[in-house]
Design a protein around this motif. Sequence first.
Motif, PDB file in Angstrom:
ATOM      1  N   PRO A  38       0.805  -1.228   0.000  1.00  0.00           N
ATOM      2  CA  PRO A  38       0.000   0.000   0.000  1.00  0.00           C
ATOM      3  C   PRO A  38       0.844   1.287   0.000  1.00  0.00           C
ATOM      4  CG  PRO A  38      -0.837  -1.543   1.626  1.00  0.00           C
ATOM      5  CD  PRO A  38       0.431  -2.134   1.080  1.00  0.00           C
ATOM      6  N   TRP A  39       1.941   1.290   0.753  1.00  0.00           N
ATOM      7  CA  TRP A  39       2.763   2.503   0.803  1.00  0.00           C
ATOM      8  C   TRP A  39       3.289   2.845  -0.595  1.00  0.00           C
ATOM      9  CZ3 TRP A  39       7.967   3.025  -0.485  1.00  0.00           C
ATOM     10  CH2 TRP A  39       8.491   4.306  -0.288  1.00  0.00           C
ATOM     11  N   TYR A  40       3.885   1.863  -1.274  1.00  0.00           N
ATOM     12  CA  TYR A  40       4.454   2.110  -2.597  1.00  0.00           C
ATOM     13  C   TYR A  40       3.359   2.443  -3.608  1.00  0.00           C
ATOM     14  CZ  TYR A  40       6.922   1.519  -6.978  1.00  0.00           C
ATOM     15  OH  TYR A  40       7.446   1.724  -8.225  1.00  0.00           O
ATOM     16  N   ARG A  41       2.269   1.695  -3.571  1.00  0.00           N
ATOM     17  CA  ARG A  41       1.169   1.961  -4.509  1.00  0.00           C
ATOM     18  C   ARG A  41       0.571   3.348  -4.286  1.00  0.00           C
ATOM     19  NH1 ARG A  41       0.089  -3.492  -3.478  1.00  0.00           N
ATOM     20  NH2 ARG A  41      -1.581  -2.994  -2.022  1.00  0.00           N
ATOM     21  N   GLY A  42       0.671   3.857  -3.053  1.00  0.00           N
ATOM     22  CA  GLY A  42       0.130   5.177  -2.734  1.00  0.00           C
ATOM     23  C   GLY A  42       1.011   6.339  -3.163  1.00  0.00           C
ATOM     24  N   LEU A  43       2.246   6.062  -3.549  1.00  0.00           N
ATOM     25  CA  LEU A  43       3.133   7.136  -4.001  1.00  0.00           C
ATOM     26  C   LEU A  43       2.675   7.675  -5.351  1.00  0.00           C
ATOM     27  CD1 LEU A  43       6.679   5.622  -3.259  1.00  0.00           C
ATOM     28  CD2 LEU A  43       5.543   7.472  -1.992  1.00  0.00           C
ATOM     29  N   THR A  44       2.853   8.973  -5.554  1.00  0.00           N
ATOM     30  CA  THR A  44       2.631   9.560  -6.873  1.00  0.00           C
ATOM     31  C   THR A  44       3.855   9.236  -7.719  1.00  0.00           C
ATOM     32  OG1 THR A  44       1.346  11.330  -5.881  1.00  0.00           O
ATOM     33  CG2 THR A  44       2.186  11.704  -8.111  1.00  0.00           C
ATOM     34  N   ALA A 153      17.599   5.902 -11.100  1.00  0.00           N
ATOM     35  CA  ALA A 153      17.967   7.086 -10.321  1.00  0.00           C
ATOM     36  C   ALA A 153      17.078   8.268 -10.706  1.00  0.00           C
ATOM     37  CB  ALA A 153      19.438   7.432 -10.533  1.00  0.00           C
ATOM     38  N   PHE A 154      16.832   8.436 -12.005  1.00  0.00           N
ATOM     39  CA  PHE A 154      15.953   9.517 -12.445  1.00  0.00           C
ATOM     40  C   PHE A 154      14.517   9.275 -11.984  1.00  0.00           C
ATOM     41  CE2 PHE A 154      13.422  11.840 -15.677  1.00  0.00           C
ATOM     42  CZ  PHE A 154      13.798  13.117 -15.286  1.00  0.00           C
ATOM     43  N   LEU A 155      14.080   8.030 -12.028  1.00  0.00           N
ATOM     44  CA  LEU A 155      12.756   7.676 -11.523  1.00  0.00           C
ATOM     45  C   LEU A 155      12.676   7.948 -10.022  1.00  0.00           C
ATOM     46  CD1 LEU A 155       9.949   6.453 -11.885  1.00  0.00           C
ATOM     47  CD2 LEU A 155      11.015   4.179 -11.677  1.00  0.00           C
ATOM     48  N   ASN A 156      13.699   7.566  -9.284  1.00  0.00           N
ATOM     49  CA  ASN A 156      13.777   7.818  -7.839  1.00  0.00           C
ATOM     50  C   ASN A 156      13.708   9.322  -7.569  1.00  0.00           C
ATOM     51  OD1 ASN A 156      16.078   6.480  -5.298  1.00  0.00           O
ATOM     52  ND2 ASN A 156      14.472   7.960  -5.068  1.00  0.00           N
ATOM     53  N   PHE A 157      14.458  10.096  -8.321  1.00  0.00           N
ATOM     54  CA  PHE A 157      14.456  11.564  -8.179  1.00  0.00           C
ATOM     55  C   PHE A 157      13.049  12.119  -8.410  1.00  0.00           C
ATOM     56  CE2 PHE A 157      14.548  15.593 -10.547  1.00  0.00           C
ATOM     57  CZ  PHE A 157      15.071  16.440  -9.567  1.00  0.00           C
ATOM     58  N   THR A 158      12.394  11.620  -9.451  1.00  0.00           N
ATOM     59  CA  THR A 158      11.055  12.104  -9.786  1.00  0.00           C
ATOM     60  C   THR A 158      10.050  11.739  -8.702  1.00  0.00           C
ATOM     61  OG1 THR A 158      11.617  11.885 -12.125  1.00  0.00           O
ATOM     62  CG2 THR A 158       9.286  12.118 -11.588  1.00  0.00           C
ATOM     63  N   ILE A 159      10.135  10.542  -8.158  1.00  0.00           N
ATOM     64  CA  ILE A 159       9.247  10.125  -7.068  1.00  0.00           C
ATOM     65  C   ILE A 159       9.453  11.003  -5.843  1.00  0.00           C
ATOM     66  CG2 ILE A 159       8.807   8.260  -5.403  1.00  0.00           C
ATOM     67  CD1 ILE A 159       9.130   6.307  -7.804  1.00  0.00           C
ATOM     68  N   VAL A 160      10.686  11.321  -5.533  1.00  0.00           N
ATOM     69  CA  VAL A 160      10.968  12.205  -4.393  1.00  0.00           C
ATOM     70  C   VAL A 160      10.352  13.580  -4.640  1.00  0.00           C
ATOM     71  CG1 VAL A 160      12.801  13.421  -3.132  1.00  0.00           C
ATOM     72  CG2 VAL A 160      13.001  10.964  -3.574  1.00  0.00           C
ATOM     73  N   ARG A 161      10.499  14.091  -5.856  1.00  0.00           N
ATOM     74  CA  ARG A 161       9.935  15.399  -6.211  1.00  0.00           C
ATOM     75  C   ARG A 161       8.418  15.432  -6.157  1.00  0.00           C
ATOM     76  NH1 ARG A 161      10.548  16.559 -11.472  1.00  0.00           N
ATOM     77  NH2 ARG A 161       8.948  18.107 -11.356  1.00  0.00           N
ATOM     78  N   LEU A 162       7.777  14.347  -6.574  1.00  0.00           N
ATOM     79  CA  LEU A 162       6.323  14.304  -6.684  1.00  0.00           C
ATOM     80  C   LEU A 162       5.597  14.046  -5.351  1.00  0.00           C
ATOM     81  CD1 LEU A 162       5.848  12.273 -10.003  1.00  0.00           C
ATOM     82  CD2 LEU A 162       5.471  14.737  -9.656  1.00  0.00           C
ATOM     83  N   ASN A 163       6.338  13.631  -4.356  1.00  0.00           N
ATOM     84  CA  ASN A 163       5.714  13.222  -3.100  1.00  0.00           C
ATOM     85  C   ASN A 163       6.148  14.132  -1.962  1.00  0.00           C
ATOM     86  OD1 ASN A 163       4.243  10.479  -3.604  1.00  0.00           O
ATOM     87  ND2 ASN A 163       6.086  10.479  -4.861  1.00  0.00           N
ATOM     88  N   PRO A 164       5.312  14.175  -0.913  1.00  0.00           N
ATOM     89  CA  PRO A 164       5.633  15.038   0.227  1.00  0.00           C
ATOM     90  C   PRO A 164       6.919  14.585   0.918  1.00  0.00           C
ATOM     91  CG  PRO A 164       3.771  13.602   0.731  1.00  0.00           C
ATOM     92  CD  PRO A 164       4.103  13.411  -0.721  1.00  0.00           C
ATOM     93  N   PRO A 165       7.453  15.390   1.784  1.00  0.00           N
ATOM     94  CA  PRO A 165       8.677  14.989   2.500  1.00  0.00           C
ATOM     95  C   PRO A 165       8.480  13.649   3.204  1.00  0.00           C
ATOM     96  CG  PRO A 165       8.138  17.275   2.980  1.00  0.00           C
ATOM     97  CD  PRO A 165       6.981  16.706   2.193  1.00  0.00           C
ATOM     98  N   PHE A 166       9.555  12.868   3.226  1.00  0.00           N
ATOM     99  CA  PHE A 166       9.506  11.537   3.837  1.00  0.00           C
ATOM    100  C   PHE A 166      10.054  11.622   5.252  1.00  0.00           C
ATOM    101  CE2 PHE A 166       9.751  11.000  -0.721  1.00  0.00           C
ATOM    102  CZ  PHE A 166       8.703  10.130  -0.957  1.00  0.00           C
TER     103      PHE A 166
END
Length: 167
Positions: A38-44, A153-166
């Motif tokens: 659920p956590w991963y599926r909930g990420l933008t 790495a680019f996908l990881n960067f984009t996920i970090v950008r698209l989601n609230p602070p972790f």
Amino acid sequence: MTELRAAARGPVWKPLLVATLAAFAVITIGGLLTDIGPWYRGLTKPSWQPPNWVFGPAWTMIFALAVVSAVSVWRATTDRAQHAWIIGLFAVNAGFNLLWSALFFALKRPDWALAEVGFLWLAIALPMVVFWRLSKTASLCLLPYLLWVSFAAFLNFTIVRLNPPFG
């Protein structure tokens, strides 16, 4: 002459077995660390992210090529010091590969995984450079891995950008 050098290197099955077992160990541990729940599926995620089913076959191909790389470079050398370097480079790479999965999925910290992925990238690029003079095959077999981690790495960067602070 080539046959004599090949015989001096010993049978291919030993390094093949060891490299295959090591790859399976990393795949298994990495798989256990990777929870697509659920956590991963909930990420933008970006629209261009491949579907989840692509990752398994991609990693399988990458690890199969890593086995070919390890066996190729191992058989291209006979020196114990070079063999120690080969083992060390693959062990460091395995460590960074597993650490990324642990940070991203187990700890749910894509931001930390993003900071770590540069080390994983270097742990692929360095063996490619070192292996080049010993076995071009070994070096080139790691190229898909380097390209995949660059994409990841680019996908990881984009996920970090698209989601609230972790955290």
